[in-house]
Design an enzyme around this catalytic site. Sequence first.
Site, PDB file in Angstrom:
ATOM      1  N   ALA A  14       0.820  -1.221   0.000  1.00  0.00           N
ATOM      2  CA  ALA A  14       0.000   0.000   0.000  1.00  0.00           C
ATOM      3  C   ALA A  14       0.850   1.265   0.000  1.00  0.00           C
ATOM      4  O   ALA A  14       0.435   2.285  -0.550  1.00  0.00           O
ATOM      5  CB  ALA A  14      -0.948  -0.005   1.201  1.00  0.00           C
TER       6      ALA A  14
ATOM      7  N   ASN B 229      -6.070   3.671  10.401  1.00  0.00           N
ATOM      8  CA  ASN B 229      -5.286   2.563  10.955  1.00  0.00           C
ATOM      9  C   ASN B 229      -5.165   2.604  12.474  1.00  0.00           C
ATOM     10  O   ASN B 229      -4.996   1.573  13.111  1.00  0.00           O
ATOM     11  CB  ASN B 229      -3.878   2.532  10.332  1.00  0.00           C
ATOM     12  CG  ASN B 229      -3.178   3.867  10.403  1.00  0.00           C
ATOM     13  OD1 ASN B 229      -3.699   4.883   9.957  1.00  0.00           O
ATOM     14  ND2 ASN B 229      -1.992   3.876  10.969  1.00  0.00           N
TER      15      ASN B 229
ATOM     16  N   GLY C  59      -1.619  -6.504   0.885  1.00  0.00           N
ATOM     17  CA  GLY C  59      -1.766  -7.942   1.092  1.00  0.00           C
ATOM     18  C   GLY C  59      -1.711  -8.344   2.554  1.00  0.00           C
ATOM     19  O   GLY C  59      -2.544  -9.105   3.048  1.00  0.00           O
ATOM     20  N   HIS C  60      -0.739  -7.779   3.287  1.00  0.00           N
ATOM     21  CA  HIS C  60      -0.502  -8.281   4.654  1.00  0.00           C
ATOM     22  C   HIS C  60      -1.511  -7.775   5.672  1.00  0.00           C
ATOM     23  O   HIS C  60      -1.489  -8.193   6.826  1.00  0.00           O
ATOM     24  CB  HIS C  60       0.933  -7.969   5.107  1.00  0.00           C
ATOM     25  CG  HIS C  60       1.162  -6.549   5.536  1.00  0.00           C
ATOM     26  ND1 HIS C  60       1.238  -6.190   6.862  1.00  0.00           N
ATOM     27  CD2 HIS C  60       1.357  -5.419   4.829  1.00  0.00           C
ATOM     28  CE1 HIS C  60       1.471  -4.885   6.946  1.00  0.00           C
ATOM     29  NE2 HIS C  60       1.542  -4.395   5.717  1.00  0.00           N
TER      30      HIS C  60
ATOM     31  N   THR D   9       9.754  -7.332 -12.534  1.00  0.00           N
ATOM     32  CA  THR D   9       9.269  -8.708 -12.689  1.00  0.00           C
ATOM     33  C   THR D   9       8.195  -9.005 -11.647  1.00  0.00           C
ATOM     34  O   THR D   9       8.387  -8.733 -10.460  1.00  0.00           O
ATOM     35  CB  THR D   9      10.436  -9.702 -12.524  1.00  0.00           C
ATOM     36  OG1 THR D   9      11.395  -9.426 -13.541  1.00  0.00           O
ATOM     37  CG2 THR D   9       9.966 -11.144 -12.645  1.00  0.00           C
TER      38      THR D   9
ATOM     39  N   CYS E 244       4.201   1.826  12.100  1.00  0.00           N
ATOM     40  CA  CYS E 244       5.226   2.588  11.384  1.00  0.00           C
ATOM     41  C   CYS E 244       5.781   3.725  12.228  1.00  0.00           C
ATOM     42  O   CYS E 244       6.808   4.294  11.922  1.00  0.00           O
ATOM     43  CB  CYS E 244       4.647   3.134  10.092  1.00  0.00           C
ATOM     44  SG  CYS E 244       3.816   1.837   9.164  1.00  0.00           S
TER      45      CYS E 244
END
Length: 404
Positions: free
Chosen positions: A75, A155, A204-205, A243, A328
């Site tokens: 994100a 958050n 994702g996490h 990739t 964070c």
Amino acid sequence: MKLPIYFDYAATTPVDPRVAQKMMQYMTMDGIFGNPASRSHRYGWQAEEAVDVARSQVADLINADHREIVFTSGATESNNLAIKGVAHFYQKKGKHIITSKTEHKAVLDTCRQLEREGFEVTYLEPGVNGIIPMERLEAAMRDDTILLSLMHVNNEIGVVHDIDAIGELCRSKGIIFHVDAAQSAGKLPIDVQITKVDLMSISGHKMYGPKGIGALYVRRKPRIRLESQMHGGGHERGMRSGTLATHQIVGLGEAAAIAKADMESDNARIHALRDRLWNGIKDIEETYVNGDFEQRYCGNLNVSFNFVEGESLMMALKDLAVSSGSACTSASLEPSYVLRALGLSDEMAHSSIRFSIGRFTTEEEVDYAIGIIQGSIGKLREMSPLWEMFKDGVDLSKVEWVHH
């Protein structure tokens, strides 16, 4: 029961075992390990097919077209790509951006960087409940405003912004609307066919997928253009070179599919556990919930225990993995900037704890936590001269402290 008990699902979630199992099939020689961009052999074709399936799974979670999903490293990167990408592409149209003071650092620091580049940013104050009032938002909009960036779920305090109404307002003014959905994607229903969001960051996490993978939803109709921030092989339709990490993308896709299937039952369980926790501690004197209690994601409970020093409280709760802010900024001893923006005093902000509950939290763990919290608060207050003064009826706001 395993100690410490994990109550920090807003910082990260464990990978769901079903997701981990799926990811294992895309790494080793006996799995599908090819480069999805290798078009000349089966290894590449199989990897590309796996990426396509995952892209559709992420798109389905928010009812988007699979071509609107751009894979990123998370994100933070999605926020950078959305905000800088729009600012750089549309700067001839205007250089004014709106955001709020309670955003994640990934949005705030990106906006600060744009200010250094000559853009003007308005940082909106939330109301005392942590939510930005619509009239304040509308008043900040100007003819040269090109972008509004606002989080869906905060958050730290879990409050939910009404992105449907905000999206309508932005569309009527011709302003691009970016939503940081790191804390809401996979937890709250989102439908981009109904909600007029132009860009959306996904992590994702935060939804039982792996770390290091995320996505950015980029609307095709009306088409949103971005200036790429990562240059190279032109992957992801030129928006994000590099990739593609097949195993992580497959993990994100599987996590999205599970989240969509289990969202209703997960939320019912989590809501009941959150209520159980709050009912167990709400009668402790001078205990307050930070942020709106109704318009809030059910897995978040941010509580201030007045007259208890934050760091000593964290140490007393060593059997509970909780935080006093976002992960964070948890290394900082400064009080939470989010709570300060709500108008809390430094002392109240320092005495706040965020409990975040998730898919694997149990009733037994919640009951254990209630016992520890009740015992710890009492002990810490017994040692506090401020608590004694408060109980004696002294108005501490009128006390003049002498500095030595």
